[in-house]
Every structure is written in C-alpha cells, then in structure tokens.
Design a protein around this motif. Structure first.
Motif, PDB file in Angstrom:
ATOM      1  N   ALA A   1       6.429  -2.413  23.579  1.00  0.00           N
ATOM      2  CA  ALA A   1       5.730  -3.592  23.066  1.00  0.00           C
ATOM      3  C   ALA A   1       5.142  -3.283  21.691  1.00  0.00           C
ATOM      4  CB  ALA A   1       4.605  -3.993  24.016  1.00  0.00           C
TER       5      ALA A   1
ATOM      6  N   THR B   1      -4.251  -9.621  18.645  1.00  0.00           N
ATOM      7  CA  THR B   1      -3.381  -8.650  17.985  1.00  0.00           C
ATOM      8  C   THR B   1      -2.851  -7.578  18.944  1.00  0.00           C
ATOM      9  OG1 THR B   1      -5.197  -7.171  17.346  1.00  0.00           O
ATOM     10  CG2 THR B   1      -4.646  -8.948  15.818  1.00  0.00           C
TER      11      THR B   1
ATOM     12  N   ASP C   1       4.608  -7.441  10.879  1.00  0.00           N
ATOM     13  CA  ASP C   1       3.973  -6.516  11.823  1.00  0.00           C
ATOM     14  C   ASP C   1       4.964  -5.543  12.418  1.00  0.00           C
ATOM     15  OD1 ASP C   1       1.171  -7.945  13.765  1.00  0.00           O
ATOM     16  OD2 ASP C   1       1.245  -6.583  12.048  1.00  0.00           O
TER      17      ASP C   1
ATOM     18  N   LEU D   1       7.317  -3.616  11.486  1.00  0.00           N
ATOM     19  CA  LEU D   1       8.014  -2.720  10.560  1.00  0.00           C
ATOM     20  C   LEU D   1       8.426  -1.387  11.173  1.00  0.00           C
ATOM     21  CD1 LEU D   1       5.721  -3.287   7.439  1.00  0.00           C
ATOM     22  CD2 LEU D   1       7.738  -4.588   8.152  1.00  0.00           C
TER      23      LEU D   1
ATOM     24  N   PRO E   1       0.833  -1.198   0.000  1.00  0.00           N
ATOM     25  CA  PRO E   1       0.000   0.000   0.000  1.00  0.00           C
ATOM     26  C   PRO E   1       0.870   1.252   0.000  1.00  0.00           C
ATOM     27  CG  PRO E   1      -0.730  -1.549   1.688  1.00  0.00           C
ATOM     28  CD  PRO E   1       0.571  -2.068   1.160  1.00  0.00           C
ATOM     29  N   LEU E   2       0.570   2.170  -0.905  1.00  0.00           N
ATOM     30  CA  LEU E   2       1.344   3.402  -1.022  1.00  0.00           C
ATOM     31  C   LEU E   2       0.422   4.577  -0.736  1.00  0.00           C
ATOM     32  CD1 LEU E   2       3.212   2.555  -4.352  1.00  0.00           C
ATOM     33  CD2 LEU E   2       4.057   2.275  -2.025  1.00  0.00           C
ATOM     34  N   GLY E   3       1.000   5.722  -0.623  1.00  0.00           N
ATOM     35  CA  GLY E   3       0.190   6.927  -0.424  1.00  0.00           C
ATOM     36  C   GLY E   3      -0.430   7.351  -1.739  1.00  0.00           C
TER      37      GLY E   3
ATOM     38  N   ARG F   1       1.500   1.685  13.903  1.00  0.00           N
ATOM     39  CA  ARG F   1       0.029   1.680  13.919  1.00  0.00           C
ATOM     40  C   ARG F   1      -0.471   1.152  12.584  1.00  0.00           C
ATOM     41  NH1 ARG F   1      -1.190   3.404  19.226  1.00  0.00           N
ATOM     42  NH2 ARG F   1      -3.342   3.479  18.525  1.00  0.00           N
ATOM     43  N   THR F   2      -1.567   0.427  12.600  1.00  0.00           N
ATOM     44  CA  THR F   2      -2.095  -0.136  11.355  1.00  0.00           C
ATOM     45  C   THR F   2      -2.855   0.921  10.560  1.00  0.00           C
ATOM     46  OG1 THR F   2      -4.162  -0.787  12.438  1.00  0.00           O
ATOM     47  CG2 THR F   2      -2.365  -2.414  12.396  1.00  0.00           C
ATOM     48  N   ARG F   3      -3.008   0.630   9.264  1.00  0.00           N
ATOM     49  CA  ARG F   3      -3.560   1.637   8.349  1.00  0.00           C
ATOM     50  C   ARG F   3      -5.039   1.919   8.581  1.00  0.00           C
ATOM     51  NH1 ARG F   3      -3.800  -0.379   3.419  1.00  0.00           N
ATOM     52  NH2 ARG F   3      -4.068   1.636   2.410  1.00  0.00           N
ATOM     53  N   HIS F   4      -5.827   0.855   8.753  1.00  0.00           N
ATOM     54  CA  HIS F   4      -7.278   1.058   8.825  1.00  0.00           C
ATOM     55  C   HIS F   4      -7.752   1.382  10.237  1.00  0.00           C
ATOM     56  CE1 HIS F   4      -7.329  -0.307   4.772  1.00  0.00           C
ATOM     57  NE2 HIS F   4      -6.979  -1.533   5.078  1.00  0.00           N
ATOM     58  N   GLY F   5      -7.340   0.548  11.179  1.00  0.00           N
ATOM     59  CA  GLY F   5      -7.876   0.681  12.529  1.00  0.00           C
ATOM     60  C   GLY F   5      -6.965   1.424  13.478  1.00  0.00           C
TER      61      GLY F   5
ATOM     62  N   GLU G   1      -6.585  -6.253   8.362  1.00  0.00           N
ATOM     63  CA  GLU G   1      -7.570  -6.010   9.421  1.00  0.00           C
ATOM     64  C   GLU G   1      -8.972  -6.441   9.016  1.00  0.00           C
ATOM     65  OE1 GLU G   1      -6.373  -2.221  11.723  1.00  0.00           O
ATOM     66  OE2 GLU G   1      -5.655  -1.900   9.663  1.00  0.00           O
TER      67      GLU G   1
ATOM     68  N   PRO H   1      -0.433  -5.685  21.412  1.00  0.00           N
ATOM     69  CA  PRO H   1       1.000  -5.708  21.678  1.00  0.00           C
ATOM     70  C   PRO H   1       1.289  -6.513  22.945  1.00  0.00           C
ATOM     71  CG  PRO H   1       0.308  -3.503  21.084  1.00  0.00           C
ATOM     72  CD  PRO H   1      -0.953  -4.332  21.240  1.00  0.00           C
ATOM     73  N   GLY H   2       2.384  -7.230  22.901  1.00  0.00           N
ATOM     74  CA  GLY H   2       2.711  -8.096  24.032  1.00  0.00           C
ATOM     75  C   GLY H   2       2.241  -9.517  23.808  1.00  0.00           C
TER      76      GLY H   2
ATOM     77  N   ARG I   1      -1.538  -2.683  25.525  1.00  0.00           N
ATOM     78  CA  ARG I   1      -0.668  -3.842  25.738  1.00  0.00           C
ATOM     79  C   ARG I   1      -1.478  -4.880  26.497  1.00  0.00           C
ATOM     80  NH1 ARG I   1       5.580  -4.035  27.427  1.00  0.00           N
ATOM     81  NH2 ARG I   1       5.739  -6.312  27.463  1.00  0.00           N
TER      82      ARG I   1
ATOM     83  N   ARG J   1      -4.376   0.505  14.921  1.00  0.00           N
ATOM     84  CA  ARG J   1      -4.093  -0.372  16.045  1.00  0.00           C
ATOM     85  C   ARG J   1      -2.587  -0.478  16.261  1.00  0.00           C
ATOM     86  NH1 ARG J   1      -8.401  -2.954  12.995  1.00  0.00           N
ATOM     87  NH2 ARG J   1     -10.116  -3.602  14.333  1.00  0.00           N
ATOM     88  N   PRO J   2      -2.158  -0.522  17.520  1.00  0.00           N
ATOM     89  CA  PRO J   2      -0.714  -0.628  17.786  1.00  0.00           C
ATOM     90  C   PRO J   2      -0.200  -2.045  17.520  1.00  0.00           C
ATOM     91  CG  PRO J   2      -1.937  -0.670  19.852  1.00  0.00           C
ATOM     92  CD  PRO J   2      -2.951  -0.420  18.758  1.00  0.00           C
ATOM     93  N   ARG J   3       0.970  -2.114  16.914  1.00  0.00           N
ATOM     94  CA  ARG J   3       1.592  -3.405  16.650  1.00  0.00           C
ATOM     95  C   ARG J   3       3.070  -3.343  17.000  1.00  0.00           C
ATOM     96  NH1 ARG J   3      -1.705  -6.185  12.741  1.00  0.00           N
ATOM     97  NH2 ARG J   3      -3.814  -5.807  13.553  1.00  0.00           N
TER      98      ARG J   3
ATOM     99  N   MET K   1       2.593 -12.468  21.402  1.00  0.00           N
ATOM    100  CA  MET K   1       3.503 -12.857  20.322  1.00  0.00           C
ATOM    101  C   MET K   1       3.603 -14.378  20.300  1.00  0.00           C
ATOM    102  SD  MET K   1       7.136 -11.864  22.135  1.00  0.00           S
ATOM    103  CE  MET K   1       6.461 -10.322  22.747  1.00  0.00           C
TER     104      MET K   1
ATOM    105  N   LEU L   1       6.230  -6.708  17.857  1.00  0.00           N
ATOM    106  CA  LEU L   1       6.753  -7.990  17.408  1.00  0.00           C
ATOM    107  C   LEU L   1       5.676  -9.057  17.594  1.00  0.00           C
ATOM    108  CD1 LEU L   1      10.236  -9.434  17.843  1.00  0.00           C
ATOM    109  CD2 LEU L   1       8.364 -10.765  18.776  1.00  0.00           C
TER     110      LEU L   1
ATOM    111  N   ARG M   1       2.896   4.841   5.474  1.00  0.00           N
ATOM    112  CA  ARG M   1       2.932   5.632   4.239  1.00  0.00           C
ATOM    113  C   ARG M   1       1.532   6.128   3.895  1.00  0.00           C
ATOM    114  NH1 ARG M   1       7.412   2.483   0.570  1.00  0.00           N
ATOM    115  NH2 ARG M   1       7.293   4.278  -0.769  1.00  0.00           N
ATOM    116  N   GLY M   2       0.802   6.528   4.952  1.00  0.00           N
ATOM    117  CA  GLY M   2      -0.595   6.994   4.799  1.00  0.00           C
ATOM    118  C   GLY M   2      -0.762   7.849   3.596  1.00  0.00           C
TER     119      GLY M   2
END
Lengths: 387, 456, 86
Positions: C31, B130, C54, C56, A236-238, C35-39, B371, B132-133, B235, C41-43, B135, C45, C85-86
């Motif tokens: 931890a 999903t 995840d 990245l 996905p790109l901007g 953040r994910t693109r749609h929601g 998602e 964090p924490g 978390r 959400r924190p990610r 894994m 490892l 890269r929103g």
C-alpha cells in the motif's frame, strides 16, 4: 470627502511589499501614526516574485553599494526585532568564471569592491571545489563573497508588518490609491483611494514596480519601469548548491534586441531543498507571456555551471517585474514638487536587500534628522525633463 | 506547414470523440495522452479488453469501440505528457515529454488544438487522509479496470458524487468486500429541480441498478454521512463516518476509496491564455462558446475542463469541437442534448457538495507534498495577513510541492476563505491553475529551447 | 494474458501486460512504497492518474517516476525505498 470622525495618520505608506513594510516599521517605531495601503494583499507584487537576495557581490562601488552595506547591517538588527523566523541565511555568494576575459573582469570588479569595504576572496579551482563540489570542472577561478545573504521575503514582509501593527500601524489591504489631496499651501492633507480619503501629512510611495503609476497619481512622477525576469524552480534536490553562485561570463546574449534581453546564470538553493535558477532581464512592459527560449537559456546556463542539474526536474517557473529607473538607482526621499510626498521605490532586482536602509532613510527624512547616508544620488528630480 | 491540422490533448472520451470527428472531416490529427492507452479514466482498460465487443467491466464499451474504429487515421501518441501549449503566429507549439522514464523532449506544431484533459478527483482532507490505503475512488477503480487489481479486500467507499455508486458496484463485482458506502449529500433532492429531470431518466436508471446490486449484496449505503477519520499506523485499518447530527459508524477496512467531486485540469488552457470562470460546483473551468472555442483563436476545450458533467456530455462536446475545427456544421439537436446534460450536471453539483474544511483539525495535513498542516495555514491567516491563495502558498509552502497545489488547492482556498471571511472566488481559485510547466520537465528538456517560437 | 517479471527492490515480482508499475506494486501487496521528506510518512497510490505525485518510484535509475503512469516492462528495475533524494 473624508468622512466625519475618520482617522488621520501622520503617514500613509503605499505598498505592502518589503520596502513598504520596512518603511512602516521604521516610521511606527519612530512614534508616527502609520497606515499602510495596498491595492492587493501583503507582498502581492514583486516582493514575492524574486529570490530574497541580500547581496553586496553584484554592486559596483558607489551609492548603491553604500546603501547595500548599510542595509545589510540593518538586516541583522531587524532579525532581532522580528517575532518569527524569516529564514535569514548568511550563505555567501560565489562568482565563477571559465574564461580569461572573465578572469580579468572579475579581478577588476573585486579590487574595486574590496576598496569599498566588501569582503571578497579570490578562490582557485581547488578552493572552488571545496566551496561548491558540484561545480563544472572547467571553471577556473572565482571570488567568494561571504557577506551575501538570503531571506524569505514573504515572511520577512509579513513579520515586519506585524511588528509595525504591534507599534500601532494600521494595514488596509485591497485599497487602491487614486490621487493626492493638498491644502492651500500645497502640502499633502490626504490621499484619495477607491475606498475614500485617508487624511495624512505624508505619503510614502513604496509601490515598487507600480511606483511610476502611483507617483503620477501623487502628481510627483518618477520614471519607474518594469523589467521582467523569469525564475526556474527545481524539485527538492539534495546537497547540490551551497551558496548563491553566478557565472561572470555573459553567454552570447547581452542583446541588442528591442526588448533588451539579457540573461546571466544565477543558481542557488533554498531551505526547502529546491534550487532556484535565474536571471533574465527584458523590457516588455507588464507582458506576462512566457518566452520559452528565455527559460531555455536559463536552464542551459544553470546546467553549464552545475552539470548534475541536467536531469533535475523543473517543477515551476514564475516571473516578476523588477522596478527600475533609467540609471538603475532607486528613488528615495522627499519630492520637492509636492510637499509631503516621499518616494521609496525603483530598487530593480535589489529590493529585498535594500529595503531596511530605505526604511531607515525615509524615517530619518520625515523626522528631519540627518540621514545615515546622502540622498542626492536617489533624488526624484535627477531625471530632468524625462520624468 | 504545421505538423498537424489539429492536436487533441487528452485521450479520454472527449478527446477521442474530438479526434475521431476531426479526422472524419479530413484533417490531419494527433491525439496525445500521458497514459499508455486511450480511454482516459472513464475507459481505463487492460489491453485485451480492447478486443472484446462487450464488457461488463466497462461503461458504454460499444461506444469506446466505435470511436476507436474511427481513430484509424489519427496519430495516437501515447505516453506523451503535454506540459505547455504556446500560441504562435500560425497556430500552436505543443510541448510534451515522451515516456515517464525516458523523458524525451517532443515539440509538435499544430494549426488548432483541442484540450480535453479532463479532471482529477477532489478530496476534502479529513483526519488520516494521507494514510496508505486511502486513495481516490477513481484511483481505486483505475487499478481494477486498468490491471484487474483490487485496492484492498475490505473497503469503504465514501465521499460525495455519482462516482461512488459506480465504484462500489465495480468493486463488488470484482469480489471486494464493500462494507459500506457513505454519501455526504442527499441524492433524493435531485428530484426537486424540474429542469434537470430530462437528464435524470437514464441516470437514475443506472443509479437504481447500482443500488439494487449493492442492496442485494447487503452493502449499506448511508446518505448524509461523511468520512471523518481514517485510522491505522502504516495502512488504514478503520474508517469512521459521521452524520450531520453526529451519529457515527466505524468499519474495519484495508482500503478507503474517497471522492468529493472533481477538479478540472486547466493549466494548459490557462497558460495558453484561455479565459476561465467558476462553475456551479466551485470548479474553475474554461469559457467556451457553443462551438467549444475558447477566446484564443484555434484553441478549443471540451469535456470536464468546460464544466464537470460526465462522459456522455464530454463526448458530445468532443464531437462539436471536432466538427467545428473541420468547419462542419453541428446539428441543433446536438446542442440541445448538450444543454440537457448541462442542466443535469448543475443539479448534481447542487446536491453533491464537498464537505466543509472548517472541521479539519489543526494538526492534520492539508498539503500532502510539503506536509503543511491546516493549523499552519490558519496561523498564517491570523498572524501574517494571509487572505488569498497566493500569499497562503508563499507563506506556508502549501501548494509549492510537486503536485503544485492540485491536491490541496481547493482546501487551502477554503481554509483561507473561512479564516479571512472572504469568498472563495475572491481568495482566487485561478491562481492554482497557473502552472508552467504543467508537469515537471528536466533541465535538459528546457535547455533545448533555444530559439524564440515564431511560426509553426 | 501474458505475464513477465519486473524487479522490485531486488526481488522478481510478477507483472501482466498493460500493468502500470503501481498496479504491479499493489498486486504484490504493497500500500506504500515511498517516505515523505519532512515527516517520513509512508505514501503509495492516491489519485491513480498522475496528478498527486505521491506514488513516485525509481525506475531503471531514473528518480521520481510516477508509478501510476509508467507502464511495467519486462526486466524493469524498480526501487521503492528512495527517501526523496534526501
């Protein structure tokens, strides 16, 4: 033998792809009882292997353009009918060129298109920059086609089939057509499948790239052959690409090889933010083996149009087999050789765009009402002894 | 002439063994891995560990050292992520990206290739997975073994499979408060299959040692319990496990390590045309003969990609391939030992089944990258005629993100199977393994491909 | 055990020889770092071995680097607040 009490249908549509779905919907809406069969699942053929294009910009004046304009209008009607979102975007297309030769051929093409009713606007480099800020600076001019659109073809097919089922159509997946059964008068009475016979009066061959094989099994052969294409999908790109963008210049590869490899740069974005890169054409039968140099050409051409793509990552590549006929026009209409067989296949790379009109014409032909446009150019008999 | 006689892809135990054996046979060998050091996941280690003769922190460290010594003549190309293997006239072209940041294009020719790319962990989604924490158990372990970093200070280790005890034990030794271990299967049933007993002896000895250590540290090990929820805001801070009869237990944590088995990494083999089959744990694996050859001439597969069965089996298979590619005979006892390991692996597969996806709430994600929720996939089955993996992907976007279905593929398959009434194999596990490129590559890297690949 | 610094979101963070970027971040107490693109959400490892994509981060200006694969090097500049890269 058909089992006692087995249902009979007015029409069996072979193929649950976009064309089959449009046919099923139009036929069901016209009050006919319809059964759609497919040896795979919903849209398991070429419908799911393309980009979802609904284009007028790549059509030269003639029957295909007429079909495309008709079909485009019908897409808008269809959208109102479909229950869910199919992500139809009237994003428009831009053809660009950086050479004098390209300029001349673009001018000639667009003049003819305008005369046939397509909206085509010359854009100079300033206007080009407004339309597509990330285009390579050395591109001189282009033509803007606001009528080009894109749709999500899997969703469109699924929702069309759903509507058809609401109107009484039956869907039988994982069912392969083996042959046709005709009565004493020579008219179709049933099709034979690997799960038994299905009684019907008409059978529509909407089997896409397998339309040639199916047509043989229906004893009404038409020469539909596969033409392989690869597509690259980026992460996905901007906001990189806003329209469907293609280069008018064929870069050193309108080939003379046996496989007839041709590549032309096509770049567009999708709702999910990925960028799709095409387009390649090869005649290699159904060979799925990847050719890395073809992927390389697509990547190089895309980068030449949009330099910012150089470091963008390709997360997936896929390939599809376009159904093409020797004269690059589809086969649409009843086949005089077998009373009851109707063809609706061979749309090459334009199947998504041309499907609604194909469905409308098939329904009209079956009903015996005047068709929205002449079918002569799409006749299954036009191939002569070659069929 | 090809750059190498044989390229081994994957420098875990299996690849290391194959490379060492092929080199011993006099061949020119390259060993590639995307990580910075050899060892794979099983022998993930810190640089200084390589000098130690023995190590409490690692399994069979002496074996690692022994094989490493035999890799002297092998070109070890680390930080090379292979994204495609292409059969060509005289062998193969191996395409890789060098450097996770540098992203340089690498192209290597080989007469033969051994694919030993191992497996990544499988996790059946559950509420909160999903966060964090949360894994994989192996992911937590790799932090510990690769950097001496603990994933948390208070953890639950949950899921199914022999890895759980290993990881829990490792965490405990590192000073982590392991508050509970939850195993969804019932390991006592190992003993029900006599054919697997011969492999059990050493394994159950190991397992017993872990259980003793956990017991002496008062770590409860709950058999028959699966994780049903991870709670927290930014978390994970609480984990809920439940038995089949609905008995629940909850724990405060700052990390949850979870594993429901493994999914072999098959994409390079599939792209190269190797035949596959579904193994007894439902995994798609490569079909090989007793010399570890696939149906593609010159292409070998060893280790987890031929069937999840652990490091010892993987090493044996590596030796066989290494000898086969060098044209040396393999002693019958090697094949017998492999057979023993495989029988034990099948017994493990029967006991450690991943939990069902049927209980996953509609609003929980099944595809992490895009998602997509379980409810969206179920709705597509109900309303859009989805009855296979391909249409599920294309209709919902599940599996279309950066990981290309690695994390969600099996779960999506199971959701579609439940919704459509078709068997998972029919829904088609193989689709998920079709990935070209195997890992994302830049447009620049691809654009460098200009000539048709002919000979090496 | 030799140590060095990397820069994470502008601040110096301790790293050790052999660390992956992910190990540096987790040792530093994080931890999640994306953040994910749609929601949104924190990610952080998840799989720890390069498969899940995840973890990245942006490293030395290069986006979408897998932190669990990239080795930490002295002076490396890591940016974690990217929003895809929103």
């Amino acid at each position: 033998m058909a089992s006692v009490g087995a249902p009979a249908y007015d029409v069996v549509v072979v193929g649950a792809g976009i064309v089959g779905a449009c046919c099923a919907f139009e036929l069901a809406r016209a009050g006919l009882s319809v059964c759609v069969v497919d040896r795979g699942g919903v849209a398991s053929g070429t419908t799911g292997a393309g980009e979802g294009n609904i284009l007028v910009s790549d059509k030269a004046p003639g029957p295909e353009l007429e079909l495309a304009l008709l079909s485009r209008r019908l897409w808008f009607e269809l959208i109102d009918e479909l229950p869910g979102t199919v992500e139809l975007e009237a994003k428009g297309g831009v053809i660009v060129t950086g050479t004098d030769g390209g300029l001349r051929s673009l001018a000639a093409l667009s003049a003819g298109q305008r005369a046939s009713g397509i909206e085509a606007y010359d854009v100079d480099s300033d206007r080009l920059r407004e339309l597509e800020p990330h285009l390579a600076p050395d591109l001189l001019v282009g033509v803007h086609y606001p009528q080009d659109m894109q749709v999500q073809p899997m969703l469109a097919t699924a929702h069309l089939l759903r509507r058809a089922r609401d109107l009484g159509a039956v869907l039988r997946l994982r069912t392969e057509v083996l042959g046709v059964v005709t009565g004493s008068g020579g008219a179709v009475t049933a099709i034979a499948t690997d799960r038994g016979e299905i009684a019907c009066r008409w059978v529509v061959n909407a089997a896409g790239t397998w339309g040639g094989e199916v047509s043989s099994r229906l004893r009404a052969p038409v020469p539909v052959l596969p033409r392989r294409g690869f597509i690259l999908v980026t992460e996905p790109l901007g906001d990189v690409v806003r329209h469907k963008v293609y280069g008018a210049d064929y870069v050193d590869n309108v080939a003379s090889s046996a496989e007839g490899l041709e590549t032309s740069p096509v770049v567009e974005s999708t709702r999910s933010g990925t960028v799709l890169v095409g387009a390649s054409r090869e005649r290699v039968g159904f060979d799925p083996t990847v050719r890395f140099d073809v992927l390389g050409q697509l990547a190089a051409q895309a980068r030449a149009l949009f330099p910012v793509l150089a470091t963008a990552r390709v997360q997936r590549t896929y390939r599809g087999f376009r159904p093409y006929c020797p004269d690059h026009l589809p086969v649409i209409g009843p086949d005089p050789r077998v009373d009851g067989v109707v063809h609706a296949c061979g749309h090459e790379g334009a199947g998504i765009g041309l499907a609604p009109a194909t469905g409308r014409l098939v329904a009209q032909a079956l009903a015996g009402t005047p068709t929205s446009m002449p079918l002569d150019a799409f006749s299954p008999l036009r191939f002569g002894a070659a069929a | 002439m090809a750059d190498y006689d044989v390229v081994v892809v994957g420098a875990g135990p299996s690849g290391m063994a194959a490379a060492a054996q092929a080199a011993a046979g006099g061949l020119r060998v390259a060993l590639l891995d995307q990580q910075s050091r050899t060892g794979g996941a099983y022998w993930r280690h810190r640089p200084a560990d390589a000098e130690a003769e023995a190590s409490d922190a690692h399994h069979d460290w002496a074996t690692f050292r022994r094989i490493t010594a035999r890799l002297e003549g092998v070109d070890r190309l680390m930080q090379h992520a292979v994204w495609a293997i292409e059969p060509v006239a005289d062998g193969f072209v191996v395409r890789a990206t060098r450097g996770e940041v540098a992203r340089e294009r690498v192209r290597i020719s080989a007469t033969a290739v051994v694919v030993a790319t191992g497996a990544h962990e499988r996790v059946t989604p559950f509420r909160g997975w999903t966060l964090p924490g949360v894994m994989t158990a192996g992911g937590g372990q790799s932090l510990l073994k690769g950097a001496g970093v603990v994933p948390g200070h208070r953890v639950v280790v949950a899921g199914s499979g022999p890895l759980l005890l290993v990881v829990a034990d490792g965490m405990l030794r590192a000073g982590v408060d392991v508050v509970a271990v939850a195993e969804a299967g019932h390991p006592t049933t190992y003993g029900l299959r006599p054919s697997s007993w011969s492999g059990l002896v050493s394994r159950t000895g190991e397992a017993a040692a872990y259980i003793r250590n956990l017991a002496s540290n008062r770590v409860p090990v709950h058999a028959g319990y699966r994780v049903v929820e991870a709670r927290g805001t930014d978390r994970v801070d609480r984990v809920v496990i439940a038995s089949n009869r609905g008995r629940r237990r909850e724990y405060d944590v700052d990390a949850l390590l979870v594993s429901h088995g493994f999914t072999p990494q098959l994409e390079l083999l599939v792209t190269a045309g190797a035949g596959t089959r579904v193994d007894s744990d439902g995994s798609l694996v490569a079909v090989v003969d007793d010399q570890q050859r696939t149906n593609v001439p010159g292409l070998f597969a060893t280790g987890e990609v031929t069937g999840v069965g652990g490091a010892s089996l993987a090493i044996l298979e590596g030796y066989v391939a290494g000898r086969a590619v060098a044209g040396t005979d393999v002693t019958p006892s090697l094949h017998e030992r492999i057979a023993v390991h495989r029988r034990f692996a099948r017994a493990m597969h029967a006991v450690h089944r991943a939990p069902s996806i049927a209980d996953l709430p509609d609003d929980e994600l099944v595809c992490r990258c895009e998602e997509v929720s379980a409810g969206e996939v179920r709705a597509a089955c109900r309303e859009l005629g989805v009855d296979d993996a391909r249409s599920a992907k294309l209709m919902t976007r599940a599996g279309m993100g950066l990981c290309q279905g690695r994390m969600c593929g099996r779960a999506v398959t199971d959701l579609v199977a439940v919704a459509s009434g078709r068997a998972p194999d029919e829904v088609s596990a193989e689709r998920w393994a079709v990935r070209l490129p195997a890992l994302p590559v830049t447009m620049d890297e691809l654009a460098a491909e200009t000539r048709p690949s002919s000979g090496a | 055990m030799s140590g060095f610094d990397v820069v994470v979101d502008g601040a110096a963070v301790a790293a050790q020889d052999g660390d992956s970027v992910a190990a540096v971040l987790v040792r530093d107490g994080r931890a999640a770092w994306r953040r994910t693109r749609h929601g949104d959400r924190p990610r952080g490892l998840f799989c720890g071995m390069g498969a899940c994509q995840d973890c990245l981060v942006v490293v030395d200006g290069v986006a979408s680097v897998r932190a669990c694969v990239a080795p930490a090097t002295p002076g490396m500049v890591v940016t974690t607040s990217e929003s895809d890269r929103g």
